[in-house]
Design a protein around this motif. Structure first.
Motif, PDB file in Angstrom:
ATOM      1  N   SER A  71       0.812  -1.210   0.000  1.00  0.00           N
ATOM      2  CA  SER A  71       0.000   0.000   0.000  1.00  0.00           C
ATOM      3  C   SER A  71       0.848   1.265   0.000  1.00  0.00           C
ATOM      4  O   SER A  71       0.326   2.354  -0.246  1.00  0.00           O
ATOM      5  N   GLN A  72       2.149   1.142   0.259  1.00  0.00           N
ATOM      6  CA  GLN A  72       3.032   2.302   0.223  1.00  0.00           C
ATOM      7  C   GLN A  72       3.447   2.679  -1.196  1.00  0.00           C
ATOM      8  O   GLN A  72       4.073   3.725  -1.390  1.00  0.00           O
ATOM      9  N   VAL A  73       3.117   1.825  -2.146  1.00  0.00           N
ATOM     10  CA  VAL A  73       3.438   2.109  -3.552  1.00  0.00           C
ATOM     11  C   VAL A  73       2.222   2.781  -4.191  1.00  0.00           C
ATOM     12  O   VAL A  73       1.158   2.183  -4.312  1.00  0.00           O
ATOM     13  N   ASN A  74       2.387   4.036  -4.584  1.00  0.00           N
ATOM     14  CA  ASN A  74       1.315   4.826  -5.202  1.00  0.00           C
ATOM     15  C   ASN A  74       1.613   4.961  -6.691  1.00  0.00           C
ATOM     16  O   ASN A  74       2.450   5.758  -7.101  1.00  0.00           O
ATOM     17  N   VAL A  75       0.949   4.144  -7.496  1.00  0.00           N
ATOM     18  CA  VAL A  75       1.178   4.112  -8.939  1.00  0.00           C
ATOM     19  C   VAL A  75       0.102   4.926  -9.650  1.00  0.00           C
ATOM     20  O   VAL A  75      -1.089   4.812  -9.334  1.00  0.00           O
ATOM     21  N   THR A  76       0.501   5.759 -10.597  1.00  0.00           N
ATOM     22  CA  THR A  76      -0.428   6.467 -11.478  1.00  0.00           C
ATOM     23  C   THR A  76      -0.120   6.078 -12.919  1.00  0.00           C
ATOM     24  O   THR A  76       1.038   6.098 -13.333  1.00  0.00           O
ATOM     25  N   LEU A  77      -1.155   5.707 -13.664  1.00  0.00           N
ATOM     26  CA  LEU A  77      -0.991   5.286 -15.059  1.00  0.00           C
ATOM     27  C   LEU A  77      -1.193   6.484 -15.978  1.00  0.00           C
ATOM     28  O   LEU A  77      -2.232   7.151 -15.937  1.00  0.00           O
ATOM     29  N   ASN A  78      -0.203   6.769 -16.791  1.00  0.00           N
ATOM     30  CA  ASN A  78      -0.264   7.858 -17.767  1.00  0.00           C
ATOM     31  C   ASN A  78      -0.373   7.260 -19.164  1.00  0.00           C
ATOM     32  O   ASN A  78       0.578   6.652 -19.663  1.00  0.00           O
ATOM     33  N   PHE A  79      -1.532   7.444 -19.802  1.00  0.00           N
ATOM     34  CA  PHE A  79      -1.779   6.864 -21.119  1.00  0.00           C
ATOM     35  C   PHE A  79      -1.079   7.691 -22.196  1.00  0.00           C
ATOM     36  O   PHE A  79      -1.157   8.921 -22.203  1.00  0.00           O
ATOM     37  N   THR A  80      -0.414   7.016 -23.103  1.00  0.00           N
ATOM     38  CA  THR A  80       0.215   7.708 -24.233  1.00  0.00           C
ATOM     39  C   THR A  80      -0.806   8.108 -25.278  1.00  0.00           C
ATOM     40  O   THR A  80      -0.675   9.144 -25.927  1.00  0.00           O
ATOM     41  N   HIS A  81      -1.841   7.295 -25.461  1.00  0.00           N
ATOM     42  CA  HIS A  81      -2.911   7.575 -26.416  1.00  0.00           C
ATOM     43  C   HIS A  81      -4.063   6.634 -26.095  1.00  0.00           C
ATOM     44  O   HIS A  81      -3.945   5.742 -25.246  1.00  0.00           O
ATOM     45  N   LEU A  82      -5.174   6.826 -26.822  1.00  0.00           N
ATOM     46  CA  LEU A  82      -6.341   5.966 -26.679  1.00  0.00           C
ATOM     47  C   LEU A  82      -6.821   5.552 -28.066  1.00  0.00           C
ATOM     48  O   LEU A  82      -6.531   6.227 -29.063  1.00  0.00           O
ATOM     49  N   PRO A  83      -7.546   4.449 -28.177  1.00  0.00           N
ATOM     50  CA  PRO A  83      -8.068   4.036 -29.486  1.00  0.00           C
ATOM     51  C   PRO A  83      -8.972   5.117 -30.075  1.00  0.00           C
ATOM     52  O   PRO A  83      -9.732   5.767 -29.344  1.00  0.00           O
ATOM     53  N   PRO A  84      -8.908   5.336 -31.379  1.00  0.00           N
ATOM     54  CA  PRO A  84      -9.696   6.409 -32.008  1.00  0.00           C
ATOM     55  C   PRO A  84     -11.142   6.001 -32.248  1.00  0.00           C
ATOM     56  O   PRO A  84     -11.630   6.004 -33.386  1.00  0.00           O
ATOM     57  N   PHE A  85     -11.842   5.638 -31.194  1.00  0.00           N
ATOM     58  CA  PHE A  85     -13.234   5.212 -31.300  1.00  0.00           C
ATOM     59  C   PHE A  85     -14.103   6.128 -30.444  1.00  0.00           C
ATOM     60  O   PHE A  85     -13.635   6.707 -29.451  1.00  0.00           O
ATOM     61  N   PRO A  86     -15.389   6.263 -30.790  1.00  0.00           N
ATOM     62  CA  PRO A  86     -16.267   7.163 -30.021  1.00  0.00           C
ATOM     63  C   PRO A  86     -16.368   6.805 -28.542  1.00  0.00           C
ATOM     64  O   PRO A  86     -16.591   7.688 -27.706  1.00  0.00           O
ATOM     65  N   GLU A  87     -16.203   5.519 -28.215  1.00  0.00           N
ATOM     66  CA  GLU A  87     -16.326   5.113 -26.811  1.00  0.00           C
ATOM     67  C   GLU A  87     -15.247   5.744 -25.937  1.00  0.00           C
ATOM     68  O   GLU A  87     -15.422   5.848 -24.713  1.00  0.00           O
TER      69      GLU A  87
END
Length: 678
Positions: free
Chosen positions: A95-111
């Motif tokens: 629980s001492q490890v605080n990870v944040t995910l940084n997306f490089t990109h996302l699929p080019p879909f409306p969703e």
């Protein structure tokens, strides 16, 4: 358990392939400092969804559709690496490890796209989304709790020591969700108390984003019944100060519903921010291409015809050609360069026909990449309010000038502004920045603060030459027709253009007939106009010309430098005339703009001549005539509707060209050494 181990292995494979393991090792080094006492160590991890999908489709699906669970999986994998490699000795629990995910990109879909035009404030799956929009408000950077350590108050409980109760911030959580006094122990249900010395603080900033189409309602051309709503972004830690008011950005983030009884607000926890520019059409229509070929024998004719045929549904052909050309030149100079320097061309029009000038300016705003017509009830530069999302700090809202960044801000009639507002406008024009004072006591800070924002737009304004309230008559040629605008304010604008009704009642009759023709939707243009271009064709021409990278030729540079030196020499002989460095900047800006309008990339001597004539007319209007005596409408000395109008204009400009050279040879020291005899 086998399922968890499989995903854990896939995460380790991805981190190894993407270089995430090496970055994790480097990020661990600062935490070994014995002076640091964090309850949790924060590790940002860059995630490429496409690469994750290639490693493990199940893991990729989890990253895209359940980012909070994916964060927990990456947290476990990173903790495993840290413990096996002994990277941080004082790290005891996962629980001492605080990870944040940084997306490089996302699929080019409306969703995965959040459309700010139709942004629904309803419940939707918590998945990462992308959006593009304009920053209309921003807060100061404040602190928030990244992580905190809690201990059981029961001394006999094993959780009264160690790092068993660690709380870290999650997307959408408020401050009370991380730090509170009513938490209970998971082992004995006794109250928990925070160990304050292990609290970890981070930076946060709130940004209000709106779709760029919302600015269409501020152009003043049409009234729309559409209502646009904004979305609030939370920028944390390294993303703070990555966005500026009035700029366009593309954002990746995770939607979150913040529960603050009795209301629920929707916001976005941003994890990637980058500048964004909408796609524009950069083609030139076939009609303009044909015109360019036909006018190629003269380097002055193409821009003359383009200005002559501009705004024909607003003003009759031939009226206000200098103003039309000046508006087009100002549109050319509304972009920032690679060094984030904005090349502006401010315009002040002196006229007795304010209605037609207002219509021409309003129509021209539609050609700008971003145009804002300042309404009387709105703030011109910036305003303050208290943040509504619990931060308690000052929220800085963009005014019309900041909303028009990299575009045009139309101020309208200066006669409707009070003296203090005119002084503020002059100060901003001279400094190209606006200052915002934030009182500390009012917004929860110990000290007052003053922030400065760059103003990167061109200003358009006009004044009624018949309105003389508060101004004494002036004997200098031209200055008596400036109306109530102070000379200092006119100097701050740079380019001043006078629109005179040279034919008196004939001009009024021509405008009346033209207005009636437009009212009954007459589609045929007058017989004297052989060229007709649509608004879309002008938009395409301006968009293409704005993107041209121009270079100053030596011949144009010599003309500009020679005129500047000669004007300085003559200016010292005239009381109240100051030729400063802003003058040469104006000359270069005008020459470059005319070169772009002519669809060229090299600024020629002919472009410099147009710049000198416009600048000299402006100086004459403000301070009176100089030794370089030119007619009031030097750029359009004759009617272009005549059969040989373009030829006679070329001849007149050639003669004015020679007059400029003689003026330079006479008053500029050493001009003969760098300007060839003609």
């Amino acid at each position: 358990m086998a399922y968890f181990l499989s995903l854990n292995k896939s995460i380790l494979i991805y981190l190894e392939r993407s270089g995430g393991l090496e970055k994790l090792v480097e990020d661990c080094k600062p935490f070994n400092d014995p002076q640091r006492t964090e309850a949790a160590c924060r590790f940002p991890v860059s995630v490429n969804p496409s690469d994750v999908m290639e490693v493990d489709p199940v893991l990729g699906d989890c990253v895209l559709h359940d980012p909070l669970r994916a964060t927990t999986l990456f947290q476990a994998a990173c903790f495993q690496v840290i413990k096996r490699l002994c990277l941080i000795g004082k790290l005891h629990t996962e629980s001492q490890v605080n990870v944040t995910l940084n997306f490089t990109h996302l699929p080019p879909f409306p969703e995965y796209t959040l459309d700010l035009c139709g942004f629904p404030r309803v419940s939707r799956p918590v998945r990462p989304v992308s959006m593009e929009g304009l920053v209309i408000a921003i807060t100061r950077v404040t602190k928030y709790t990244q992580g905190a350590r809690f201990l059981c108050t029961n001394g006999d409980c094993p959780f009264s020591g160690g790092f068993h109760h660690i709380r870290v911030h999650t997307p959408g959580a408020t401050e009370s969700a991380t730090v509170r006094s009513d938490f209970s122990c998971a082992s004995c249900s006794s109250p928990l108390a925070e160990d304050v010395k292990f609290r970890v603080l981070g930076d946060k900033q709130l940004v209000e984003l709106i779709h760029v189409k919302a600015l269409e309602v501020l152009t003043g051309r049409q009234q729309s019944s559409l209502r646009y709503q904004s979305v609030t972004l939370f920028l944390r830690d390294e993303l703070c100060n990555s966005m500026r008011v009035g700029r366009l950005y593309g954002v990746l983030g995770i939607p979150a519903h913040v529960h603050q009884w009795p209301s629920i607000t929707c916001s976005i926890e941003a994890n990637r921010v980058q500048p964004w520019e909408p796609e524009y059409c950069h083609k030139v229509s076939a009609s303009f291409q044909r015109l360019w070929k036909e006018m190629s024998p003269s380097r002055w004719r193409f821009s003359a015809v383009v200005a002559h045929c501009f705004g024909l549904h607003v003003a009759p052909p031939g009226m206000y050609n200098p103003l039309k050309l000046s508006l087009l030149l100002s549109l050319m100079q509304s972009r920032t360069d690679a060094g984030d320097a904005f090349h502006n061309l401010d315009l002040l029009v002196v006229t007795s026909d304010t209605l037609t000038v207002d219509r021409l300016m309003t129509y021209s705003l539609s050609l700008a990449r971003r145009g804002v017509k300042h309404p009387a009830s709105a703030e011109m530069f910036a305003s303050l309010s208290r943040d509504e999302h619990g931060a308690g700090t000052a929220n800085i809202h963009a005014g019309s000038a900041l909303l028009a960044t990299e575009g045009i801000c139309m101020l309208g009639d200066l006669n409707r502004y009070k003296k203090d507002k005119l002084e503020t406008i002059q100060s901003v024009l001279e400094s190209r920045a606006v200052s915002v004072f934030i009182p500390g006591k009012k917004y929860g800070e110990d000290a007052d603060q003053q922030l400065s924002f760059p103003v990167q737009c061109s200003f358009w304004a006009f004044t009624d030459s018949h309105h003389r309230a508060g101004r004494a008559d002036c004997t200098l040629l031209g200055t008596a027709e400036m109306g109530p605008v102070p000379i200092q304010l006119a100097d701050a604008f740079g380019l001043v253009v006078q629109c005179k009704d040279g034919i008196g009642e004939k001009a009024l009759l021509a405008q009346t007939v033209h207005t009636l023709q437009q009212a009954i939707r007459t589609v045929n243009l007058p017989q004297s106009t052989c060229w007709e271009f649509s608004t879309q064709e002008y938009q395409e021409l301006v968009a293409h010309a704005q993107g041209l990278q121009v270079e100053l030729s030596s011949a144009a540079e010599k003309i500009i430098h020679g005129y500047y030196m000669a004007a300085r020499r003559v200016g010292t002989q005239r009381q109240g005339v100051k030729i400063t460095g802003a003058s040469i900047k104006l000359l270069i800006s005008l020459a470059e703009a005319h070169c772009k309008l002519c669809l060229r990339t090299l600024v020629l001597e002919e472009d410099a001549v147009i710049a000198v004539l416009l600048c000299e007319n402006s100086v004459t209007l403000k301070h009176g005539a100089s030794a370089l005596v030119i007619p009031p409408d030097a750029v359009f000395p004759c009617d272009l509707a005549a059969v040989d109008g373009l030829r006679r204009r070329d001849a007149a400009l050639d003669e004015l060209h020679q007059n400029i050279l003689r003026f330079i040879f006479t008053y500029a020291p050493g001009a003969g050494a760098y300007i060839a005899e003609e």
